[in-house]
Motif scaffolding. Structure first.
Motif, PDB file in Angstrom:
ATOM      1  N   PHE A  53       0.826  -1.204   0.000  1.00 39.58           N
ATOM      2  CA  PHE A  53       0.000   0.000   0.000  1.00 39.58           C
ATOM      3  C   PHE A  53       0.863   1.257   0.000  1.00 39.58           C
ATOM      4  N   GLU A  54       1.959   1.222   0.736  1.00 34.15           N
ATOM      5  CA  GLU A  54       2.843   2.390   0.816  1.00 34.15           C
ATOM      6  C   GLU A  54       3.512   2.663  -0.524  1.00 34.15           C
ATOM      7  N   VAL A  55       4.037   1.623  -1.154  1.00 36.53           N
ATOM      8  CA  VAL A  55       4.758   1.790  -2.423  1.00 36.53           C
ATOM      9  C   VAL A  55       3.823   2.243  -3.538  1.00 36.53           C
ATOM     10  N   LYS A  56       2.643   1.647  -3.609  1.00 32.30           N
ATOM     11  CA  LYS A  56       1.698   1.973  -4.677  1.00 32.30           C
ATOM     12  C   LYS A  56       0.948   3.279  -4.440  1.00 32.30           C
ATOM     13  N   GLY A  57       0.877   3.720  -3.172  1.00 33.60           N
ATOM     14  CA  GLY A  57      -0.021   4.822  -2.847  1.00 33.60           C
ATOM     15  C   GLY A  57      -1.459   4.355  -2.912  1.00 33.60           C
ATOM     16  N   ARG A  58      -1.673   3.100  -2.528  1.00 34.99           N
ATOM     17  CA  ARG A  58      -2.986   2.460  -2.641  1.00 34.99           C
ATOM     18  C   ARG A  58      -3.827   2.765  -1.409  1.00 34.99           C
ATOM     19  N   PRO A  59      -5.104   3.135  -1.596  1.00 34.51           N
ATOM     20  CA  PRO A  59      -5.978   3.374  -0.446  1.00 34.51           C
ATOM     21  C   PRO A  59      -6.076   2.135   0.442  1.00 34.51           C
ATOM     22  N   GLN A  60      -6.083   2.350   1.755  1.00 35.35           N
ATOM     23  CA  GLN A  60      -6.062   1.238   2.705  1.00 35.35           C
ATOM     24  C   GLN A  60      -7.330   0.391   2.673  1.00 35.35           C
ATOM     25  N   ASP A  61      -8.425   0.937   2.125  1.00 34.63           N
ATOM     26  CA  ASP A  61      -9.674   0.164   2.108  1.00 34.63           C
ATOM     27  C   ASP A  61      -9.874  -0.623   0.817  1.00 34.63           C
ATOM     28  N   ASN A  62      -8.811  -0.710   0.009  1.00 34.54           N
ATOM     29  CA  ASN A  62      -8.899  -1.429  -1.263  1.00 34.54           C
ATOM     30  C   ASN A  62      -8.240  -2.798  -1.092  1.00 34.54           C
ATOM     31  N   PRO A  63      -9.005  -3.893  -0.988  1.00 30.85           N
ATOM     32  CA  PRO A  63      -8.437  -5.199  -0.645  1.00 30.85           C
ATOM     33  C   PRO A  63      -7.530  -5.775  -1.724  1.00 30.85           C
ATOM     34  N   LEU A  64      -6.687  -6.719  -1.295  1.00 28.43           N
ATOM     35  CA  LEU A  64      -5.760  -7.399  -2.191  1.00 28.43           C
ATOM     36  C   LEU A  64      -6.269  -8.809  -2.495  1.00 28.43           C
ATOM     37  N   ILE A  65      -5.693  -9.421  -3.514  1.00 27.37           N
ATOM     38  CA  ILE A  65      -6.008 -10.805  -3.872  1.00 27.37           C
ATOM     39  C   ILE A  65      -4.871 -11.696  -3.389  1.00 27.37           C
ATOM     40  N   VAL A  66      -5.228 -12.851  -2.834  1.00 27.90           N
ATOM     41  CA  VAL A  66      -4.230 -13.829  -2.403  1.00 27.90           C
ATOM     42  C   VAL A  66      -4.056 -14.873  -3.501  1.00 27.90           C
ATOM     43  N   HIS A  67      -2.822 -15.057  -3.924  1.00 30.78           N
ATOM     44  CA  HIS A  67      -2.486 -15.989  -5.004  1.00 30.78           C
ATOM     45  C   HIS A  67      -1.927 -17.278  -4.415  1.00 30.78           C
ATOM     46  N   LEU A  68      -2.525 -18.398  -4.800  1.00 27.51           N
ATOM     47  CA  LEU A  68      -2.106 -19.719  -4.352  1.00 27.51           C
ATOM     48  C   LEU A  68      -1.626 -20.549  -5.543  1.00 27.51           C
ATOM     49  N   SER A  69      -0.983 -21.665  -5.243  1.00 25.26           N
ATOM     50  CA  SER A  69      -0.449 -22.498  -6.325  1.00 25.26           C
ATOM     51  C   SER A  69      -1.283 -23.737  -6.607  1.00 25.26           C
ATOM     52  N   SER A  70      -2.313 -23.993  -5.783  1.00 25.56           N
ATOM     53  CA  SER A  70      -3.155 -25.157  -6.042  1.00 25.56           C
ATOM     54  C   SER A  70      -4.527 -24.984  -5.399  1.00 25.56           C
ATOM     55  N   ILE A  71      -5.502 -25.684  -5.954  1.00 24.48           N
ATOM     56  CA  ILE A  71      -6.858 -25.661  -5.411  1.00 24.48           C
ATOM     57  C   ILE A  71      -6.878 -26.246  -4.002  1.00 24.48           C
ATOM     58  N   GLU A  72      -6.043 -27.239  -3.760  1.00 27.40           N
ATOM     59  CA  GLU A  72      -6.008 -27.902  -2.460  1.00 27.40           C
ATOM     60  C   GLU A  72      -5.618 -26.950  -1.339  1.00 27.40           C
ATOM     61  N   GLN A  73      -4.897 -25.879  -1.655  1.00 28.83           N
ATOM     62  CA  GLN A  73      -4.465 -24.922  -0.636  1.00 28.83           C
ATOM     63  C   GLN A  73      -5.585 -23.999  -0.163  1.00 28.83           C
ATOM     64  N   ILE A  74      -6.645 -23.900  -0.935  1.00 34.37           N
ATOM     65  CA  ILE A  74      -7.677 -22.901  -0.632  1.00 34.37           C
ATOM     66  C   ILE A  74      -8.199 -23.041   0.786  1.00 34.37           C
ATOM     67  N   THR A  75      -8.493 -24.259   1.220  1.00 31.32           N
ATOM     68  CA  THR A  75      -9.113 -24.445   2.541  1.00 31.32           C
ATOM     69  C   THR A  75      -8.158 -24.139   3.696  1.00 31.32           C
ATOM     70  N   ASN A  76      -6.877 -23.927   3.396  1.00 32.08           N
ATOM     71  CA  ASN A  76      -5.944 -23.483   4.439  1.00 32.08           C
ATOM     72  C   ASN A  76      -6.146 -22.007   4.773  1.00 32.08           C
ATOM     73  N   PHE A  77      -6.763 -21.276   3.842  1.00 31.35           N
ATOM     74  CA  PHE A  77      -6.847 -19.829   3.990  1.00 31.35           C
ATOM     75  C   PHE A  77      -8.270 -19.278   3.946  1.00 31.35           C
ATOM     76  N   ALA A  78      -9.220 -20.096   3.489  1.00 35.07           N
ATOM     77  CA  ALA A  78     -10.602 -19.624   3.350  1.00 35.07           C
ATOM     78  C   ALA A  78     -11.560 -20.801   3.494  1.00 35.07           C
TER      79      ALA A  78
END
Length: 331
Positions: free
Chosen positions: A53-78
């Motif tokens: 957010f600091e480097v981009k000058g991105r507003p703090q209320d603008n969420p980010l996307i989490v990138h994973l390497s497999s479908i099996e990992q999804i349930t570890n985070f969501a």
């Protein structure tokens, strides 16, 4: 800060060890995906995520996307409803993000305080390898906030050289616009951002769930549920207007740059020298691939402002027009 440029010719075998070490040590890496280049930090490290957010000058209320390497990992985070697994398997890896209820391992800094998180499994081999070596990566596009997203490393360098520890150069992004975002936390799937996978395709894919709805937004939306929903995006510094193709001829050889398709140039603007071709109408994917590079060219050109051809809002053109309209919104 000195930015290390890692050039990757073979995305499957060339070393990315430098970038992996930067991420693991709490730094930021700009990396290629099949949509646009992303600016990544380890998603489970809130202090590192704050740097994005600091480097981009991105507003703090603008969420980010989490990138994973497999479908099996999804349930570890969501939390993932099993009924959606077949659809996710059909669409992933690829240019699509799914909004799910997050687990506590994902810090609030990633989601802008929301209880949901956008999860994506990129198809680009370099992105996949980077996630494998560093863990989940939180990433928006690798540009200064509000500017056109980068689809090659040179565009990243223009915005972020000296501001981030590492940039991976792996050539041109295949799709050229950001991922489609689908919210799976509601009664019916809702498209929060159109992208390479079109509304028409999604309605067919999600037909057993009654298709999808499209969440129309404007810049006044209070709290964005996903990237690209609230703020002015993709915009050149110079003014940009959207016009019907038959009115573009009024700007032939003026101080206004005309962005149009190859077909429009050949049929209406044969004598114009102030034209920048953004792709072929009969091949919409070429317009998507070239769109952000075209928007960046506006500011590099000698012209005072620009006009861009309007397209029918259907299929991939719907996603393209979503980006063009955000770029053309007045400051």
């Amino acid at each position: 800060m000195e930015t290390k440029i890692v050039v990757v010719k073979d995305p499957y075998s060339d070393s990315i060890d430098v970038a992996c070490e930067v991420l693991r040590s709490g730094g930021l890496v700009a990396f290629p995906t099949e949509t646009v280049y992303g600016l990544g930090a380890v998603a489970t490290n809130p202090e590192t995520v704050k740097k994005i957010f600091e480097v981009k000058g991105r507003p703090q209320d603008n969420p980010l996307i989490v990138h994973l390497s497999s479908i099996e990992q999804i349930t570890n985070f969501a939390y993932l409803d099993e009924k959606f697994v077949p659809v996710i398997k059909k669409l992933s890896p690829g240019p699509i993000t799914f909004v799910l209820r997050k687990k506590d391992v994902i810090p609030a800094e990633v989601t802008a305080g929301l209880d949901t998180v956008g999860i994506r499994i990129p198809a680009h081999p370099v992105a996949h390898r980077l996630i494998e070596c560093s863990g989940p990566i939180a990433a928006p596009s690798a540009n200064l906030s509000g500017k056109p997203s980068p689809t090659d490393a040179q565009s990243v360098i223009e915005d972020l050289n000296g501001l981030v520890e590492c940039i991976i150069d792996a050539g041109q992004s295949a799709f050229g616009i950001e991922s489609t975002i689908v919210d799976l936390t509601r009664t019916k799937p809702v498209v929060l951002r159109p992208g390479p996978i079109t509304l028409e395709e999604l309605n067919e894919i999600f037909k057993e769930f009654g298709g999808v709805e499209y969440h129309k937004t404007n810049k006044e939306v209070d709290k964005p549920l996903a990237p690209g929903m609230k703020y002015r995006h993709y915009a050149p510094d110079k003014p940009l207007r959207i016009l019907e193709s038959n009115t573009l001829k009024d700007f032939i050889n003026t101080n206004t740059l005309i962005l149009c398709t190859e077909e429009t140039k050949d049929s209406l603007l044969k004598d114009a020298e102030n034209v920048y071709i953004i792709g072929q109408f009969k091949k919409p994917y070429t317009i998507a691939q070239n769109l952000y590079k075209s928007l960046r060219f506006i500011d590099k050109s000698p012209y005072s402002d620009a006009v861009i051809e309007k397209f029918p809002e259907e299929g991939l053109f719907f996603s393209i027009m979503n980006r063009i309209k955000k770029a053309a919104i007045k400051k």
